[in-house]
Design a protein around this motif. Structure first.
Motif, PDB file in Angstrom:
ATOM      1  N   ARG A 164       0.780  -1.237   0.000  1.00  0.00           N
ATOM      2  CA  ARG A 164       0.000   0.000   0.000  1.00  0.00           C
ATOM      3  C   ARG A 164       0.812   1.287   0.000  1.00  0.00           C
ATOM      4  O   ARG A 164       0.326   2.334   0.383  1.00  0.00           O
ATOM      5  CB  ARG A 164      -0.949   0.041   1.196  1.00  0.00           C
ATOM      6  N   GLY A 184      -8.977   1.753  -4.362  1.00  0.00           N
ATOM      7  CA  GLY A 184      -9.922   2.588  -3.635  1.00  0.00           C
ATOM      8  C   GLY A 184      -9.222   3.532  -2.682  1.00  0.00           C
ATOM      9  O   GLY A 184      -9.804   4.487  -2.221  1.00  0.00           O
ATOM     10  N   SER A 185      -7.951   3.268  -2.400  1.00  0.00           N
ATOM     11  CA  SER A 185      -7.271   4.231  -1.534  1.00  0.00           C
ATOM     12  C   SER A 185      -5.935   4.709  -2.090  1.00  0.00           C
ATOM     13  O   SER A 185      -5.325   5.588  -1.506  1.00  0.00           O
ATOM     14  CB  SER A 185      -7.093   3.661  -0.118  1.00  0.00           C
ATOM     15  N   TYR A 232      -4.300  23.556  -7.585  1.00  0.00           N
ATOM     16  CA  TYR A 232      -5.185  22.882  -6.616  1.00  0.00           C
ATOM     17  C   TYR A 232      -4.524  21.597  -6.098  1.00  0.00           C
ATOM     18  O   TYR A 232      -4.436  21.368  -4.898  1.00  0.00           O
ATOM     19  CB  TYR A 232      -6.512  22.580  -7.294  1.00  0.00           C
ATOM     20  N   GLU A 264      -3.054  18.124   0.621  1.00  0.00           N
ATOM     21  CA  GLU A 264      -2.190  17.247   1.402  1.00  0.00           C
ATOM     22  C   GLU A 264      -2.415  15.780   1.047  1.00  0.00           C
ATOM     23  O   GLU A 264      -1.494  14.988   0.979  1.00  0.00           O
ATOM     24  CB  GLU A 264      -2.528  17.486   2.870  1.00  0.00           C
ATOM     25  N   GLU A 265      -3.685  15.424   0.830  1.00  0.00           N
ATOM     26  CA  GLU A 265      -4.019  14.007   0.673  1.00  0.00           C
ATOM     27  C   GLU A 265      -4.030  13.562  -0.788  1.00  0.00           C
ATOM     28  O   GLU A 265      -4.183  12.383  -1.061  1.00  0.00           O
ATOM     29  CB  GLU A 265      -5.368  13.720   1.303  1.00  0.00           C
ATOM     30  N   ARG A 279      -7.085  10.638  -6.220  1.00  0.00           N
ATOM     31  CA  ARG A 279      -7.027   9.213  -6.538  1.00  0.00           C
ATOM     32  C   ARG A 279      -8.013   8.900  -7.657  1.00  0.00           C
ATOM     33  O   ARG A 279      -8.815   9.716  -8.061  1.00  0.00           O
ATOM     34  CB  ARG A 279      -7.355   8.393  -5.304  1.00  0.00           C
ATOM     35  N   ARG A 310     -10.431  10.713 -10.999  1.00  0.00           N
ATOM     36  CA  ARG A 310     -10.062  12.104 -11.170  1.00  0.00           C
ATOM     37  C   ARG A 310      -8.572  12.238 -11.506  1.00  0.00           C
ATOM     38  O   ARG A 310      -8.173  13.106 -12.292  1.00  0.00           O
ATOM     39  CB  ARG A 310     -10.389  12.933  -9.924  1.00  0.00           C
ATOM     40  N   ALA A 343      -7.822  18.212   5.801  1.00  0.00           N
ATOM     41  CA  ALA A 343      -7.309  16.962   5.230  1.00  0.00           C
ATOM     42  C   ALA A 343      -7.051  15.934   6.324  1.00  0.00           C
ATOM     43  O   ALA A 343      -7.387  14.758   6.194  1.00  0.00           O
ATOM     44  CB  ALA A 343      -6.033  17.246   4.448  1.00  0.00           C
ATOM     45  N   ARG A 356     -10.282  14.559   7.674  1.00  0.00           N
ATOM     46  CA  ARG A 356     -10.945  13.676   6.727  1.00  0.00           C
ATOM     47  C   ARG A 356     -10.271  12.312   6.707  1.00  0.00           C
ATOM     48  O   ARG A 356     -10.922  11.277   6.641  1.00  0.00           O
ATOM     49  CB  ARG A 356     -10.927  14.306   5.335  1.00  0.00           C
ATOM     50  N   ARG A 357      -8.950  12.321   6.820  1.00  0.00           N
ATOM     51  CA  ARG A 357      -8.257  11.050   6.824  1.00  0.00           C
ATOM     52  C   ARG A 357      -8.621  10.231   8.062  1.00  0.00           C
ATOM     53  O   ARG A 357      -8.867   9.034   7.981  1.00  0.00           O
ATOM     54  CB  ARG A 357      -6.742  11.289   6.759  1.00  0.00           C
ATOM     55  N   THR A 398     -17.391   1.046  -1.755  1.00  0.00           N
ATOM     56  CA  THR A 398     -16.840   0.269  -2.869  1.00  0.00           C
ATOM     57  C   THR A 398     -15.683  -0.626  -2.444  1.00  0.00           C
ATOM     58  O   THR A 398     -15.411  -1.618  -3.088  1.00  0.00           O
ATOM     59  CB  THR A 398     -16.367   1.186  -4.010  1.00  0.00           C
ATOM     60  N   ARG A 399     -14.998  -0.266  -1.352  1.00  0.00           N
ATOM     61  CA  ARG A 399     -13.946  -1.167  -0.902  1.00  0.00           C
ATOM     62  C   ARG A 399     -14.587  -2.411  -0.272  1.00  0.00           C
ATOM     63  O   ARG A 399     -15.705  -2.377   0.204  1.00  0.00           O
ATOM     64  CB  ARG A 399     -13.019  -0.466   0.092  1.00  0.00           C
ATOM     65  N   ARG A 426      -9.873  -3.940  -4.355  1.00  0.00           N
ATOM     66  CA  ARG A 426     -10.251  -2.809  -3.518  1.00  0.00           C
ATOM     67  C   ARG A 426     -10.363  -3.253  -2.066  1.00  0.00           C
ATOM     68  O   ARG A 426     -11.443  -3.333  -1.500  1.00  0.00           O
ATOM     69  CB  ARG A 426     -11.580  -2.219  -4.004  1.00  0.00           C
ATOM     70  N   MET A 465      -8.802  -0.654   4.234  1.00  0.00           N
ATOM     71  CA  MET A 465      -7.550   0.070   4.401  1.00  0.00           C
ATOM     72  C   MET A 465      -6.598  -0.564   5.415  1.00  0.00           C
ATOM     73  O   MET A 465      -5.382  -0.460   5.275  1.00  0.00           O
ATOM     74  CB  MET A 465      -7.845   1.518   4.797  1.00  0.00           C
TER      75      MET A 465
END
Lengths: 534, 395, 479
Positions: free
Chosen positions: A79, A147-148, A184, A189-190, A193, A196, C109, C112-113, C180-181, C188, C191
């Motif tokens: 990962r 997905g991540s 942008y 920071e993140e 994925r 996009r 950010a 959100r994480r 979706t994961r 997928r 995490m």
């Protein structure tokens, strides 16, 4: 002392696997194996040691594995593709080390792009900062979307520095991403994925892991039946002896004048000319063409990192001019042979590294000089050159000097030199192959000064000692400006604009002050910025 | 919850507790604390509000012991199991019966801090103990819901003979069903609200009446033991009684007091007692009696006939029928919602008392309506509780 | 599509009816959620009526409403624990300032994480446990499984609410991605590692709810300290539900131990290592339990991340994620110069080193967690003690079988001894469930759906939920 010599058998961080036409460069950073102290290379983050191995692998791919057409760059860690330059390393390193580290990594990225093989980055997981910049240096970026997995350039948001390994420049110049989107993206920071990332051209493919295999198959071109597969040559460990005030390679001798801050570099010319390109190929890494370039390349890196106070490099050659010229002529004749092509390219990259070296370069042409072919380029690399006017000849211009060693601005050194007098270039073909003395060279505009034997010592010594009296910073800045004339390319933008700004940011309290973001990263304390715009 | 110096102490069962901290987190007044081994309730702080009971994932929190001296937290910290009940405490007449207390605690769960109205008569507790129960004789047993309806509710009149069993309106008595053959333990007691006033179903006859609904399925697929026993009793049969129990769900002895009574089904029992007391003794008091009574149909409404015959100047009745043919379905909470304005005005008066009795679902729905319709209901509610003006008994 | 009356279908205390933007976002998300539940939720049983607890309010009375519900019709609500208008940020550089009601831009950010990582674990466990219904040891356990499942589903809702309400378009995208994961999916995956492991049998399920859900408790408690008030209030409410999950685990393993010990006592077997004889009684031998414990404890430790973490330090300094029970810790809540003892591997020795406390918050949270686990194990051992069985379960050393952090892939045995001559794989294999263990446990996994009956390998509960007796019909299998 930082040693740039390594071998795939000794790599700590990379694995180079070659399977016929496809090579894999697998990153699995050993977090404890660091160049400096006080940090660990977590999450496939890198320091200079990791990049030294990458640079070595890229050179070997060209010379040892010329049959490779596709290089898959991937991570062995779960990962995470690569988290970029290690922040603890950056925060703790001297400014001198940071700047040279960035320069070296930038050169490595450019050399990846320069290589004939197709580089494919397989991003599984996070490619952050320098990690994404590594992917940006590849020809194709495949994002394996679980997905991540994300790509990001979080330097501005997280560390108050720039994505300094060409990231900003490659977004706009290479991938032609609209600047508002780049703006942008570079403040997120993140990162971005999935779809996009594809829509914005941050990556070339977004696919699930189960389809990676078939995609990769389609990316590897069919074997071409017409071109014979070249046989690579082994690159053995360079022999070198480092003592207190001398460094000796088989073809390069250096005397270190610490008092004057000068490294006096003498490159020995070829002593014999191989009978054919195949014979040259047969000499493997011992051929003068290959060996001398490798030694010079190693020397430049060594001086940059291990001898920061030697501010001036005096560039000299010694050997038989006729033999050197004969060798050059032969190379001209054999330029279709892959080993010659690669050898000249190795010279091109080595000379380019010299162009980018923040030391004053003074070329001196005196008795026994043999500046012919690739060696002649050293004269025009130099910020200033001196040719002893004693009726001896010391240099020869060849066609390759007009087209084999373009600088990073895309022009040959001669074209750059005569940007304001293009007619001078026209005078040169008449002199191809001719052994030139000081007066003629001066007349052609190929050298700066031509003192005679009475003045020589004083002139050269004065030039060197005067150099030693100036501010090293001012000299570095002045030389970097004067060396790169004319057109901008992506490479010159990376070294001239991105790196310069980055090096400025690296000196600012908002990044490296006690309350700066870089210094505070990982401590849990927030950066405290000076709000003044400069 | 103390009578005669005994305390019903709230404890946590260390064998069941998983130390999840939920109770400590939930307790609004910091009465729960822990050490490395146990979570414990500090008896000097706990107000028995019951906020911790619902969130406890294990049921360990729902442990009670009747004690003369409460266990300190230091005591509790080292427990590996809960101590046994102090059995000798149970026998004393006039003290609480633990089993009855537990049952009432569940019924009063959502208003555990309620106190008796100030003007209420002093209740007697556990006059007849399980060691020495009163044996009453069945004087009458009538089905009071229409035949053929699903709901089988009985009005049972019990003659107490020469025994004294002083019961106030709103109190319950316990019934001891006969032991089953070969059973190890005698069956648990069941509590029933008395539906007759303090002077009995018929004054001068030393009797009382119960309202009992026959339980067909007790949640285990079996008929309810005690209710079927009672509903099947014939005139002349005897039945063992203990009690009375309950010292908060009582009526004010104030002719001017307004009583708002909200019930479903057999929850009507205490209200029948209170209404009857008013009819007999305070017929012209200025206070308003107002009954919200929910049932599925008229035919299933206990005491429908007698209720309808009551003088409207004595009591206002709001019937809420959810399955009556030809009438739009209406639940108790709908009745409340329709009359919310008047209710609110009434509740603003210091001498208005609100009683809820019936199933817990009704209580929830009514609370929801009050919460929506009355500004700051939660604040109002705690005021009412403290002043002895809100009483809940639901099951 | 059927129109949903969100105000009644989704019990909430976030004024959903009057928040058009949120309502629209949820309307778009909701069909995907139901679709996910139908695909990845409990396999079968969608028509069964399950005696479930539904939260309908956040006061102590409102959130434990028990009734029979078909799981797809469960009313997944959105609840924030009651707010305190005076609440102040309790730690980090903003300590003492009023808590934030909106996301502070500079921490968007990071927040959100945190939400995405937490949110990703909730549906993951539902996916991991989706086949267990077929082998439930009783209706009571079946109900508990489904309760855990629907509540993990609700926790997903809780995180999605925060993402959709506070994080704009990005938040909506993340909310979609949570659906979706898939746990264990090649393309997928979820995490975090432990959430891609299988939960193949009920012993694993109980271990998972004891050990892995307890990680959830510690993470949620740390988030419940957050200066971002909606997060603090959301997670505080989630904690009350999480407690039930740990109850399922602790009482589940406890009942397994009871079944084993009482079978051993009855058969007069003293030797806990008489594995074949014990197994022939249809119960799980204690050494096998220990090996399951070793596995689940160690993979759950990995969820705390590396001991030293700049993300954790940043989140603390920013006031977004505190320590466990931060509000009860008596210090400056800044950790500017505080140190914390951390276990480090130096050569073949495990040593304790004082390190800047701010940088090793993960280690601290992990230590708090391990202590909590140890207390649970102690209570299990009481059952063994009472039964007079000479065997005690123990937690392995934190360095054992680790894939993350200081002891990653180091051959540390459960006693904390570093074995330099043995490879990591060989060493851990000795202490983890063997293929034969798993096969034996699998052989016991036969469904028991009769009311009041329990599989041989697990005892009936001492107290069932909602004061119901053990033979209550907790699940009406066929509607």
């Amino acid at each position: 002392m930082i040693d740039f010599r390594t071998h795939p058998d000794r790599y700590h961080h990379w694995t180079l696997k070659v399977n016929e036409r496809v090579a894999e460069l697998i990153l699995n950073v050993d977090e404890h194996e660091t160049i400096g102290t006080g940090y660990q290379l977590k999450m496939n983050s890198y320091d200079l040691g990791v990049d030294i191995e990458l640079a070595d692998a890229i050179e070997r791919l060209r010379l040892t594995y010329p049959e490779v057409t596709t290089v898959l760059v991937r991570s062995a860690k779960d990962r995470v593709f690569c988290a970029g330059a290690n922040i603890g390393m950056l925060a703790g390193a001297t400014h001198q080390h940071k700047v040279n580290f960035c320069k070296f990594t930038n050169e490595t990225r450019l050399f990846m792009e320069d290589a004939p093989a197709n580089f494919v980055a397989i991003v599984e997981g996070t490619a952050a900062g320098g990690g994404y910049e590594l992917a940006l240096s590849c020809d194709i970026i495949v994002l394996v979307d679980d997905g991540s997995a994300t790509v990001s350039l979080p330097e501005v948001a997280l560390l108050a520095v720039l994505p300094g390994t060409g990231g900003l420049t490659r977004l706009t110049d290479k991938r032609k991403i609209r600047r508002d989107r780049a703006d942008y993206f570079c403040t997120l920071e993140e990162g971005i994925r999935g779809q996009r990332a594809l829509d914005w051209n941050l990556v070339d493919h977004v696919i699930p892991r189960s389809r990676l295999g078939s995609l990769l198959e389609s990316l590897v071109p069919e074997a071409s039946s017409s071109a014979p597969t070249p046989n690579g040559i082994n690159l053995n460990e360079l022999n070198r002896e480092v003592s207190a005030d001398a460094i000796e390679y088989p073809h390069v001798r250096v005397k270190l004048d610490r008092e004057l801050g000068v490294a006096r570099i003498t490159i020995l010319g070829p002593t014999a000319v191989p009978s054919s390109a195949e014979a040259l190929h047969g000499q493997e890494d011992a051929s003068w063409l290959i060996a001398t370039a490798r030694e010079l390349n190693d020397l430049i890196c060594h001086l940059r990192f291990n001898e920061p106070t030697l501010g001036t490099l005096e560039l000299m050659t010694r050997g038989d001019l006729a033999t050197a010229q004969h060798y050059s002529q032969s190379l001209e004749a054999w330029r279709d042979h892959w080993i010659v092509r690669e050898g000249l390219d190795l010279w091109r990259r080595t000379l380019a590294r010299l162009d980018l070296t923040s030391r004053s370069l003074i070329a001196t042409i005196a008795t026994d000089s043999c500046f012919a072919g690739p060696l002649a380029e050293l004269i025009w690399c130099a910020d200033r050159s001196f040719f002893l006017d004693n009726a001896m000849t010391g240099m020869v211009v060849n066609p390759m000097n007009l087209d084999a060693f373009p600088m990073m601005n895309g022009l040959s050194r001669l074209a750059s030199r005569f940007l304001g007098e293009p007619e001078r270039l026209g005078e040169l073909p008449a002199q191809f192959g001719v052994e030139l003395d000081a007066a003629t060279a001066d007349h052609l505009g190929l050298v700066t000064f031509t003192p005679d034997e009475f003045d020589w010592d004083d002139e050269v010594r004065l030039a060197l000692s005067a150099r030693n009296g100036f501010s090293p910073d001012a000299l570095t800045a002045m030389e970097a400006n004067l060396r790169f004339v004319g057109p901008e390319t992506m490479a010159t933008r990376i070294f001239g604009r991105l790196s310069a700004w980055q090096n400025w940011v690296f000196n600012r309290p908002n990044a490296v002050g006690p309350e700066g973001a870089l210094r505070r990263y990982g401590t849990g304390q927030m950066a405290n910025f000076q709000r003044e715009r400069i | 919850m103390t009578t005669s110096g005994l305390l019903r102490q709230h404890l946590i069962d260390p064998e069941v507790c998983i130390r999840c901290n939920t109770c400590e987190e939930t307790c609004p007044i910091g009465a729960i604390t822990h050490n490395d081994d146990n979570y414990v309730v500090d008896p000097s702080i706990c107000a028995s509000c019951g906020d911790c009971l619902g969130p406890c994932p294990t049921g360990a929190i729902d442990s009670w012991r009747v004690v003369s001296t409460p266990y300190s937290i230091d005591n509790q910290f080292v427990w590996e199991v809960l101590p046994d009940n102090e059995d000798e405490l149970l026998a004393e007449p006039g003290t609480d019966d633990v089993e009855a207390l537990e049952l009432l605690a569940v019924a009063h769960q959502s208003a555990p801090r309620a106190v008796a109205p100030k003007s209420a008569s002093t209740p007697r507790i556990n006059v007849a103990t399980r060691r020495d129960p009163i044996v009453a004789t069945v004087a009458g047993n009538y089905r009071i819901t229409a035949p053929g309806t699903e709901s089988d509710v009985h009005h049972i009149v019990l003659d107490l003979g020469s025994e004294a069993l002083p019961v106030l309106e709103g109190q319950s008595i316990g019934v001891l069903p006969p032991p089953r053959p070969n059973a190890e333990r005698s069956p648990a007691i069941r509590l029933y609200s008395v539906c007759s006033p303090r002077d009995g179903e018929r004054p001068g006859h030393n009797n009382l009446a119960l309202t009992v609904k026959r339980v067909f399925d007790n949640g285990l697929g079996q008929p309810g033991l005690a209710s079927n026993y009672l509903c099947d009793l014939a005139r002349g049969d005897t039945v063992r009684l203990v009690g009375p129990f309950g010292d908060t769900f009582l009526m004010p002895m104030d002719p001017a007091a307004n009583l708002i009574m909200v019930c479903t089904g057999t929850g009507s029992a205490p209200f029948r007692a209170m209404t009857e007391f008013h009819r007999r003794h305070l017929p012209s008091g200025p206070g308003k009696l107002w009954l919200f009574f929910g049932a599925r149909t008229r035919a299933e409404l206990p005491y429908f006939g007698p209720l309808m015959k009551l003088d409207r100047s004595l009591i206002e009745i709001e019937l809420c029928l959810s399955r009556e043919d030809g009438v739009p379905a209406r639940h108790v909470q709908d009745g409340i919602r329709d009359r919310l304005e008047e209710l609110r005005t009434l509740l603003d008066q210091d001498n208005t008392y609100l009683y809820l009795c019936g199933v817990k679902g009704m209580e929830r729905s009514v609370r929801a309506v009050l919460n929506d319709g009355i500004v700051d209901w939660e604040i109002k509610e705690s005021t009412l509780l403290v002043e002895g003006r809100l009483h809940v008994e639901t099951y | 599509m059927e129109l949903i009356d969100y105000d009644t279908q989704i019990p909430n205390n976030v004024a959903l009816a009057s928040d058009d933007r949120l309502k629209r976002a949820l309307e778009q998300w909701h069909p995907g959620y139901l679709n996910w539940w139908n695909q990845m939720g409990p396999n079968g049983f969608s028509e069964s009526e399950v005696y479930l607890r539904t939260a309908t309010g956040v006061d102590p009375k409102g959130w434990a409403q028990f009734q029979y519900v078909k799981m797809p019709e469960y009313r997944w609500g959105i609840f924030l624990a009651p707010g305190d208008p005076e609440r102040k940020i309790g730690f980090g550089e903003h300590a003492g300032e009023p808590v934030w009601q909106e996301v502070p831009g500079e921490y968007r950010a990071m927040l959100r994480r945190l939400l995405v990582v937490q949110g990703d674990t909730e549906p993951a466990s539902v996916e991991q446990q989706r086949h267990l219904g077929a082998t439930a040891p009783s209706l009571y356990d079946l109900r508990n499984l489904f309760q855990v499942n629907v509540e993990e589903g609700r926790h997903l809702w809780a995180m999605v609410y925060l993402l959709q309400r506070y994080f704009g378009r990005d938040g909506r995208e993340e909310a979609e991605a949570l659906l979706t994961r898939r746990s264990g999916d090649e393309d997928r995956p979820r995490m975090l590692g432990a959430f891609n492991e299988q939960t193949p049998d009920w012993l694993s399920f109980f271990m998972f709810t004891f050990f892995t859900d307890r990680d959830g408790k510690y993470q949620l408690e740390a988030l419940a300290q957050s200066g971002f008030d909606p997060l603090a209030r959301t997670t505080r409410f989630m904690l009350t539900e999480e407690a039930h999950h740990m109850f399922v685990g602790e009482s589940g393993i406890g009942r397994v131990i009871e079944a084993t010990t009482s079978a051993m006592v009855q058969a007069k077997i003293d030797d806990p290592f008489a594995v074949d004889r014990i197994r022939s009684l249809g119960v799980i031998d204690l050494p096998t339990l220990q090996r399951y414990l070793n596995f689940h404890f160690s993979v759950s430790l990995d969820l705390f991340g590396a001991e030293a973490s700049s993300n954790a330090a940043n989140a603390f300094a920013a006031g977004l994620k505190g320590r466990f029970n931060e509000h009860k810790i008596d210090d400056d809540h800044q950790l500017a110069s505080a140190t914390y003892p951390v276990l480090r591997l130096e050569g073949a020795n495990i040593v304790t080193r004082d390190e800047p406390a701010l940088t090793v918050l993960n280690a601290r949270l992990r230590d708090d967690y391990a202590n909590d686990c140890a207390n649970g194990v102690k209570r299990w051992n009481r059952i063994l003690e009472k039964a007079g069985i000479d065997y005690r379960l123990t937690l392995p050393h934190v360095g054992f079988h680790r894939q993350v952090g200081e002891f990653q892939m180091c051959p540390v045995d459960p006693e904390g001894v570093v074995h330099q001559a043995t490879s990591f794989e060989d060493l851990v294999a000795t202490y983890l469930p063997t293929q034969a263990d798993r096969e034996f446990v699998a052989s016991l996994m036969q469904p028991v759906y009769e009311r009041g009956s329990y599989a041989t390998w697990i005892a009936a509960p001492k107290v069932a939920i909602d004061n119901k007796p053990g033979d209550f019909e907790f699940v009406r299998l066929h509607g």
